[in-house]
Design a protein around this motif. Structure first.
Motif, mmCIF file in Angstrom:
data_model
loop_
_atom_site.group_PDB
_atom_site.id
_atom_site.type_symbol
_atom_site.label_atom_id
_atom_site.label_comp_id
_atom_site.label_asym_id
_atom_site.label_seq_id
_atom_site.Cartn_x
_atom_site.Cartn_y
_atom_site.Cartn_z
ATOM 1 N N SER A 1 0.989 -1.339 -0.020
ATOM 2 C CA SER A 1 -0.436 0.125 -0.003
ATOM 3 C C SER A 1 0.925 1.322 0.261
ATOM 4 O O SER A 1 1.981 0.988 0.814
ATOM 5 N N HIS B 1 -2.760 5.681 11.497
ATOM 6 C CA HIS B 1 -3.793 5.592 10.691
ATOM 7 C C HIS B 1 -3.673 5.953 9.247
ATOM 8 O O HIS B 1 -2.668 6.538 8.680
ATOM 9 N N GLN B 2 -3.755 4.587 8.514
ATOM 10 C CA GLN B 2 -3.690 4.295 6.986
ATOM 11 C C GLN B 2 -5.052 4.046 6.162
ATOM 12 O O GLN B 2 -5.159 2.786 7.146
ATOM 13 N N SER B 3 -5.665 3.852 5.892
ATOM 14 C CA SER B 3 -6.752 3.982 5.520
ATOM 15 C C SER B 3 -7.648 3.934 6.760
ATOM 16 O O SER B 3 -7.844 5.040 7.552
ATOM 17 N N HIS B 4 -8.234 2.567 6.536
ATOM 18 C CA HIS B 4 -8.821 2.653 7.811
ATOM 19 C C HIS B 4 -8.229 1.409 9.437
ATOM 20 O O HIS B 4 -8.752 1.119 10.113
ATOM 21 N N ALA C 1 -0.735 4.365 0.711
ATOM 22 C CA ALA C 1 -1.983 4.960 -0.053
ATOM 23 C C ALA C 1 -0.938 6.312 1.469
ATOM 24 O O ALA C 1 -0.190 5.623 2.400
#
Length: 185
Positions: free
Chosen positions: A71, A93-96, A73
């Motif tokens: 990822s 935090h990464q995405s959810h 993100a």
């Protein structure tokens, strides 16, 4: 910080001449922000300009997550606490998804011992955060995030069943005592 300050508890507004302003429980400190959570009695600080180790930790975590999850993100990192040692803990935090990043300077902390015990306990079904990645030379670790629910908070809720809260912890201690320990540091 400046010696010039004003405070109005009725409006929850404070200003320290060009340095700090508090509005509706948000603290703005030279580009940093802090969120005061009165019920949890803790302060989360997310600094806009992190110190060098925090910057290195963030870069390391970014690389580890890209490698393990594939990822790219964007992620955010917030300091959540320290302890009675030189370790500092950050929620990533990464995405959810969330993880705990640990900055434990290798010249001040015995990280190999910490990792070895955590991995041993995790392998024997003790409910400790899984060590997902580590860099011994830099003193960085990436751990599973158990969230913010604390035994202390649960014990102080009205009508909490203290025995039901303590019994799993006591059972876990008995489980730890029964584990093989001859290969632990």
């Amino acid at each position: 910080l400046s010696d010039h300050a004003t405070w109005s508890s009725q409006t929850e507004t404070a200003t320290l001449t060009g340095q700090v302003s508090v509005l509706s429980n948000d603290l703005h400190l030279n580009g940093s922000s802090a969120l005061f959570e009165q019920n949890q009695q803790r302060i989360h600080i997310q600094e806009a300009s992190m110190d060098q180790r925090s910057t290195q930790l963030t870069a390391w975590v970014t690389g580890e997550l890209a490698q393990s999850l594939g990822s790219s993100a964007p992620l955010s990192v917030e300091m959540i606490s320290g302890d009675a040692s030189f370790r500092r803990y950050f929620r990533v935090h990464q995405s959810h998804l969330t993880w705990i990043a640990v900055d434990a300077p290798p010249d001040k902390e015995d990280n190999p011992r910490f990792i070895r015990i955590a991995q041993h306990w995790h392998a024997h079904s003790v409910r400790v955060p899984e060590v997902i990645a580590y860099d011994i030379d830099q003193g960085f670790m990436l751990l599973e995030d158990f969230g913010d629910d604390l035994l202390w908070s649960a014990l102080h809720k009205p009508c909490s069943d203290i025995n039901a809260l303590y019994q799993p912890a006591i059972d876990e201690l008995h489980h730890i005592q029964a584990l093989p320990h001859n290969d632990l540091p």
